[in-house]
Scaffold this motif. Structure first.
Motif, PDB file in Angstrom:
ATOM      1  N   GLU A 253       0.844  -1.201   0.000  1.00  0.00           N
ATOM      2  CA  GLU A 253       0.000   0.000   0.000  1.00  0.00           C
ATOM      3  C   GLU A 253       0.880   1.253   0.000  1.00  0.00           C
ATOM      4  O   GLU A 253       0.617   2.216  -0.709  1.00  0.00           O
ATOM      5  N   VAL A 254       1.945   1.190   0.774  1.00  0.00           N
ATOM      6  CA  VAL A 254       2.815   2.368   0.899  1.00  0.00           C
ATOM      7  C   VAL A 254       3.557   2.643  -0.422  1.00  0.00           C
ATOM      8  O   VAL A 254       3.514   3.757  -0.948  1.00  0.00           O
ATOM      9  N   THR A 255       4.206   1.613  -0.968  1.00  0.00           N
ATOM     10  CA  THR A 255       5.015   1.855  -2.180  1.00  0.00           C
ATOM     11  C   THR A 255       4.129   2.150  -3.399  1.00  0.00           C
ATOM     12  O   THR A 255       4.507   2.920  -4.266  1.00  0.00           O
ATOM     13  N   HIS A 256       2.942   1.554  -3.417  1.00  0.00           N
ATOM     14  CA  HIS A 256       2.041   1.832  -4.541  1.00  0.00           C
ATOM     15  C   HIS A 256       1.662   3.321  -4.542  1.00  0.00           C
ATOM     16  O   HIS A 256       1.763   4.001  -5.570  1.00  0.00           O
ATOM     17  N   ALA A 257       1.276   3.799  -3.380  1.00  0.00           N
ATOM     18  CA  ALA A 257       0.872   5.209  -3.298  1.00  0.00           C
ATOM     19  C   ALA A 257       2.057   6.138  -3.563  1.00  0.00           C
ATOM     20  O   ALA A 257       1.920   7.148  -4.258  1.00  0.00           O
ATOM     21  N   MET A 258       3.226   5.756  -3.039  1.00  0.00           N
ATOM     22  CA  MET A 258       4.426   6.575  -3.303  1.00  0.00           C
ATOM     23  C   MET A 258       4.685   6.667  -4.797  1.00  0.00           C
ATOM     24  O   MET A 258       4.954   7.726  -5.350  1.00  0.00           O
ATOM     25  N   GLY A 259       4.579   5.510  -5.463  1.00  0.00           N
ATOM     26  CA  GLY A 259       4.934   5.418  -6.879  1.00  0.00           C
ATOM     27  C   GLY A 259       4.008   6.203  -7.787  1.00  0.00           C
ATOM     28  O   GLY A 259       4.377   6.521  -8.921  1.00  0.00           O
ATOM     29  N   LEU A 260       2.817   6.496  -7.314  1.00  0.00           N
ATOM     30  CA  LEU A 260       1.885   7.255  -8.157  1.00  0.00           C
ATOM     31  C   LEU A 260       2.359   8.688  -8.369  1.00  0.00           C
ATOM     32  O   LEU A 260       1.906   9.374  -9.286  1.00  0.00           O
ATOM     33  N   ASP A 261       3.247   9.130  -7.509  1.00  0.00           N
ATOM     34  CA  ASP A 261       3.877  10.436  -7.728  1.00  0.00           C
ATOM     35  C   ASP A 261       4.884  10.245  -8.868  1.00  0.00           C
ATOM     36  O   ASP A 261       5.841   9.478  -8.717  1.00  0.00           O
ATOM     37  N   PRO A 262       4.655  10.905 -10.014  1.00  0.00           N
ATOM     38  CA  PRO A 262       5.556  10.657 -11.158  1.00  0.00           C
ATOM     39  C   PRO A 262       7.007  10.990 -10.848  1.00  0.00           C
ATOM     40  O   PRO A 262       7.912  10.487 -11.514  1.00  0.00           O
ATOM     41  N   ARG A 263       7.246  11.802  -9.838  1.00  0.00           N
ATOM     42  CA  ARG A 263       8.648  12.086  -9.497  1.00  0.00           C
ATOM     43  C   ARG A 263       9.308  10.855  -8.886  1.00  0.00           C
ATOM     44  O   ARG A 263      10.515  10.729  -8.874  1.00  0.00           O
ATOM     45  N   ILE A 264       8.488   9.945  -8.339  1.00  0.00           N
ATOM     46  CA  ILE A 264       9.045   8.721  -7.738  1.00  0.00           C
ATOM     47  C   ILE A 264       8.917   7.547  -8.707  1.00  0.00           C
ATOM     48  O   ILE A 264       9.896   6.880  -9.008  1.00  0.00           O
ATOM     49  N   GLY A 265       7.712   7.309  -9.206  1.00  0.00           N
ATOM     50  CA  GLY A 265       7.510   6.195 -10.169  1.00  0.00           C
ATOM     51  C   GLY A 265       7.302   4.869  -9.462  1.00  0.00           C
ATOM     52  O   GLY A 265       7.864   4.636  -8.393  1.00  0.00           O
ATOM     53  N   THR A 266       6.507   4.001 -10.076  1.00  0.00           N
ATOM     54  CA  THR A 266       6.122   2.757  -9.385  1.00  0.00           C
ATOM     55  C   THR A 266       7.156   1.634  -9.488  1.00  0.00           C
ATOM     56  O   THR A 266       7.112   0.679  -8.714  1.00  0.00           O
ATOM     57  N   GLN A 267       8.080   1.721 -10.443  1.00  0.00           N
ATOM     58  CA  GLN A 267       8.974   0.578 -10.654  1.00  0.00           C
ATOM     59  C   GLN A 267      10.115   0.521  -9.641  1.00  0.00           C
ATOM     60  O   GLN A 267      10.517   1.517  -9.074  1.00  0.00           O
ATOM     61  N   PHE A 268      10.612  -0.698  -9.464  1.00  0.00           N
ATOM     62  CA  PHE A 268      11.762  -0.962  -8.579  1.00  0.00           C
ATOM     63  C   PHE A 268      11.517  -0.566  -7.131  1.00  0.00           C
ATOM     64  O   PHE A 268      12.408  -0.098  -6.430  1.00  0.00           O
ATOM     65  N   LEU A 269      10.269  -0.756  -6.716  1.00  0.00           N
ATOM     66  CA  LEU A 269       9.929  -0.539  -5.302  1.00  0.00           C
ATOM     67  C   LEU A 269       9.383  -1.827  -4.708  1.00  0.00           C
ATOM     68  O   LEU A 269       8.668  -1.797  -3.712  1.00  0.00           O
ATOM     69  N   ARG A 270       9.678  -2.961  -5.367  1.00  0.00           N
ATOM     70  CA  ARG A 270       9.162  -4.241  -4.867  1.00  0.00           C
ATOM     71  C   ARG A 270      10.084  -4.759  -3.767  1.00  0.00           C
ATOM     72  O   ARG A 270      11.266  -5.020  -3.997  1.00  0.00           O
TER      73      ARG A 270
END
Ligand code: UGA
Length: 449
Positions: A253-270
């Motif tokens: 839940e945390v990394t998904h929401a973080m990744g939605l910020d395009p400055r962060i991005g969803t990839q490589f947060l697994r």
């Protein structure tokens, strides 16, 4: 254009095959004569999606050829890609002896001036040293050697697709002519005039690819800076996972929401067992070493490395907590490759798990869709099974170590009936904790309750 590829490892083969498929005439060479004989016979020594298909068609069309005569290969190419290994030395620095060896071969075997392209991942300033070496070794020949750096951003498993549909092509050069030649080599990719083997000629519409022309030093730095940043991102997600476990939050839940910020991005947060493979661990080390040699302390990268090394210990804390005693227990390991869709086991976290299990006296039964034969030579004491259900038979625990689709899609109801105990310790967060509990499993993963 006539191109030579020196080094038929992973990067050399993918580069040679894709450039031949894009229309160039490519000749590949390697010091490993057995490998050259294999390739001449149409055998592909590595597992990479689409690679066998394009090597076969390029060989048939006469667009690619292989020779163990390096001099012949060097003389045939207008431009020469150096794709040899740069393994880590004890101190973390990259071993550049293969590059030096090839520089000497090019300088002494060439009969005309060449563009020499450094494709191997190397520390910044290697290109400049390469040019110096070429000049020194070719003294009195009257030939000139231009040098370019062209780092690759290919991921194992999707390398062919990455080659034909790159986010960017980086080219470090010292003069206009080299920039022009590099643009010519990549013209089919830039203009999308190749027949795409990945999409059978019907590629999804995409934005135009950028060919970025930089200095050689910058191009070299871009590669290490990119890989290190991605490694840093994974370690960051892993620390967030540890925090989630302590606080009672869900890392996804945390990394998904973080990744939605395009400055962060969803990839490589697994989050999970951490990164492995022949690129991230070694590139991170080499980058830290390089920074150290010029007096820049890259503490954040040292921390990323430390976090990654601790993942296996954290995983074993979970295993010990669940199993109590490991010695004598039958344990299934699902996954041996360092990630899905490859047979590569170099620096694989999964193999570190296997090693530790064996050290502690477990009976290990392992399964992997592609990496069994490579693992067998390293760990002959393990019982290997092509079918994951066979590996689960009679096991007191299943340890999930690689994120293959076949493991993601396992029928755990069926698996539960085969296992001696319904216990899953998931190092890749593949399953829903609620669903696994519903099926009667004791289930542990990273950063989730
Ligand atoms: C990496 C880079 O992604 C490529 O861009 C680069 O060209 C290549 O190195 C190289 O230098 O040649 P690769 O080593 O094939 O590619 O593998 P990745 O897909 O990047 O995965 C690396 C590791 O990180 C794997 O062990 C993977 O399981 C792990 N990972 C990845 C995570 O633990 N979490 C994630 O969110 C993503």
């Amino acid at each position: 254009m006539h191109l030579s590829v020196v080094g038929c490892g992973y990067v050399g083969l993918v580069t040679g095959a894709c450039l031949a498929e894009a229309g160039h005439d490519v000749v590949c060479t390697d010091i490993d004569e057995k490998r050259i004989a294999q390739l001449q016979a149409g055998e592909v020594p590595i597992y990479e999606h689409h690679l066998d298909k394009i090597l076969e068609s390029a060989l048939k069309a006469g667009k690619i050829s292989y020779t163990s005569d390096a001099g012949d290969a060097i003389r045939k190419g207008d431009a020469i890609f150096i794709c040899v290994g740069t393994p880590p030395k004890e101190n973390g620095d990259a071993d550049l002896s293969a590059i030096d060896h090839v520089a000497r071969q090019i300088a002494t075997e060439a009969r005309s001036s060449k563009l020499v392209i450094e494709k191997s991942t190397v520390p910044a300033r290697t290109g400049l040293e390469l040019r110096r070496a070429l000049t020194a070794y070719s003294r009195n020949s009257g030939l000139t050697f231009r040098v370019a750096s062209n780092p690759e951003f290919l991921r194992e498993g999707t390398a062919v697709s990455d080659f034909f549909h790159p986010d960017r092509i980086v080219v470090g050069v010292e003069d206009e002519n080299s920039a022009r030649d590099m643009r010519e080599i990549y013209r089919p990719i830039l203009e999308r005039s190749f027949r795409c083997p990945v999409h059978n000629g019907t590629c999804p519409a995409g934005s135009a690819v950028d060919l970025l022309i930089t200095t050689i030093n910058s191009a070299e730095l871009i590669k290490h800076a990119s890989n290190s940043f991605l490694a840093l991102k994974i370690s960051y997600a892993n620390v967030i996972a540890d925090l989630c476990e302590k606080i009672g939050a869900n890392v996804e839940e945390v990394t998904h929401a973080m990744g939605l910020d395009p400055r962060i991005g969803t990839q490589f947060l697994r989050a999970g067992l951490g990164f492995g493979g022949f690129c991230f661990p070694k590139d991170l080390q080499a980058f830290i070493h390089l920074a150290g040699t010029v007096g820049v302390d890259f503490d954040i990268l040292k921390a990323a490395e430390r976090v990654n090394k601790q993942r296996i210990d954290k995983f074993f804390d979970k295993v010990r907590q669940a199993l109590w005693v490991i010695k004598g227990k039958r344990v299934a390991v699902l996954g041996l490759a360092f990630k899905a869709n490859t047979d590569d086991i170099r620096f694989s976290p999964a193999l570190e798990v296997v090693r530790e299990l064996l050290r502690q006296g477990a009976q290990v039964q392992a399964s992997d869709p592609e990496a069994i034969s490579r693992s067998k030579t390293l760990y002959p004491a393990v019982a290997y099974h092509e079918d994951p259900y066979d590996a689960l038979q009679g096991a007191e625990a299943a340890l999930v170590c690689t994120e293959w689709d076949v493991f993601q899609d396992l029928d755990w109801e069926r698996a539960g009936k085969l296992m001696a105990r319904r216990l899953v310790i998931d190092g890749r967060n593949l399953y829903s904790p609620a669903r696994m509990r519903e099926l009667g499993f004791e289930y542990y993963s990273f950063g989730r309750e």
